[in-house]
Design a protein around this motif. Sequence first.
Motif, short mmCIF file in Angstrom:
data_model
loop_
_atom_site.label_atom_id
_atom_site.label_comp_id
_atom_site.label_asym_id
_atom_site.label_seq_id
_atom_site.Cartn_x
_atom_site.Cartn_y
_atom_site.Cartn_z
N GLU A 64 0.82 -1.22 0.00
CA GLU A 64 0.00 0.00 0.00
C GLU A 64 0.85 1.27 0.00
O GLU A 64 0.37 2.34 0.41
CB GLU A 64 -0.92 -0.01 1.21
CG GLU A 64 -2.08 -0.97 1.10
CD GLU A 64 -3.07 -0.56 0.01
OE1 GLU A 64 -3.55 0.58 0.04
OE2 GLU A 64 -3.34 -1.38 -0.88
N SER A 111 1.10 5.58 1.52
CA SER A 111 0.38 4.88 2.58
C SER A 111 -1.03 4.56 2.09
O SER A 111 -1.48 5.08 1.06
CB SER A 111 0.32 5.70 3.87
OG SER A 111 -0.73 6.66 3.82
N PHE A 112 -1.73 3.74 2.86
CA PHE A 112 -3.09 3.34 2.50
C PHE A 112 -4.11 4.44 2.76
O PHE A 112 -5.27 4.34 2.32
CB PHE A 112 -3.49 2.09 3.30
CG PHE A 112 -3.87 2.38 4.73
CD1 PHE A 112 -5.20 2.51 5.10
CD2 PHE A 112 -2.89 2.51 5.70
CE1 PHE A 112 -5.54 2.78 6.42
CE2 PHE A 112 -3.22 2.78 7.01
CZ PHE A 112 -4.56 2.91 7.38
N ALA A 146 -10.46 2.18 3.64
CA ALA A 146 -9.46 1.13 3.89
C ALA A 146 -10.01 -0.25 3.55
O ALA A 146 -9.26 -1.15 3.14
CB ALA A 146 -9.00 1.17 5.34
N MET A 167 -8.13 0.60 9.47
CA MET A 167 -7.72 -0.45 8.54
C MET A 167 -8.15 -1.82 9.04
O MET A 167 -8.66 -2.65 8.27
CB MET A 167 -6.20 -0.42 8.32
CG MET A 167 -5.73 -1.42 7.29
SD MET A 167 -4.05 -1.15 6.71
CE MET A 167 -3.13 -1.34 8.24
N ALA A 200 4.26 -0.40 9.38
CA ALA A 200 4.09 -1.32 8.26
C ALA A 200 4.82 -2.64 8.47
O ALA A 200 4.57 -3.61 7.75
CB ALA A 200 4.56 -0.66 6.97
N ILE A 257 -0.13 -6.48 5.33
CA ILE A 257 -0.35 -5.21 4.64
C ILE A 257 0.83 -4.29 4.92
O ILE A 257 1.08 -3.93 6.08
CB ILE A 257 -1.65 -4.53 5.09
CG1 ILE A 257 -2.82 -5.53 5.17
CG2 ILE A 257 -1.99 -3.36 4.18
CD1 ILE A 257 -3.20 -6.17 3.88
N CYS A 286 1.65 -0.92 4.99
CA CYS A 286 0.69 0.19 4.98
C CYS A 286 1.32 1.57 4.89
O CYS A 286 0.59 2.56 4.71
CB CYS A 286 -0.21 0.10 6.21
SG CYS A 286 0.67 0.08 7.78
#
Length: 344
Positions: free
Chosen positions: A45, A52-53, A157, A210, A307, A329, A331
Amino acid sequence: MRTRLDIRRIRAARRVIDPVFLDSPLYRCEALEPLLGCWLSIKLETANPVRSFKGRGTEVVADQLARSDSRAVVCASAGNLGQALAWSGRRRDLDVTVVASRFATPAKLDRIRALGATLELVDGDHELARERAAAIARYDGIRLLEDSLDLETCEGAATIALELAASFTQYDDVPYDDLPPRSVAPYDSSTGRAAADRPVVLVALGGGAMATGIGYVLKTLTPYVELVCVQPHGAPALTRSWHARRVISTDTAVTIADGVAGRHPIPEVLDDLLQVADDAVLVQESSIVTAIRLLHDHAGLIVEPSAALGVAAIFEDPARFAGRPVTTIICGSNVDRTKYREWI
């Protein structure tokens, strides 16, 4: 399953999110498998403009604001949400204010400024920033974006899991002969498969957007997938709350994983998390650093501490994940360069 989320809204969110944030890379990271002892997939991501997500959620919020009478918004952020909101707001000519701790990662603060948002710094942690952002919203009469409390952040998310869900169909008839050795667990009647073969998704747990978003979609579309949330020992509030089934706040949050360093869980988020998470675990700071180094050295990835939490969880408890299909993930990748050099 009763949560605040809705699968129809999540599918609709994909239609307003800029494609640059969608369909992020998902691939098997074979280089790490001999070191971790599981079949490891990475959902990356960080391959987007804000690394970032968070852009998935801020795109939904910004789209709503652009079609409303109010075109100003304020949020509190450890850095990534602020960057994402600034990026989404700039595309739609919105007035964005971000409140952050002056102790936040400098690279994140610099990027918020560069994206044109107004940045206000407070002499305290993220919880103080949240209070200040709420005060600005009340005084100026503008939209307050509260990460994890506002459904747009969770359902944005959650679109990650729409992309993940299709990948799990591959495990229905897969021979596991090519996986690392694993102990054979008894058949689990609740999942319809051997527990040792049950796919697992590891998600960093901070405010909970998330985790609740991804968890809701997975439990709706692929209920046999196990969702494990990961937090640092130094910032354990939401994990402790999940285990106790009630909100537990902490006096401090001391961790290198600044993106998940909250002290006061949001009750509504905890209620959702209790419905969708199978477990919540804590990891040591040393394991987070090890995970950052492993991802750098063997996967060629620059990741921020938050992350790396999924890989840290595997590193600390390899027997739990041995031989299983595991997805983590990645992230965020907005790091302090000096600290990052020390970690690797």
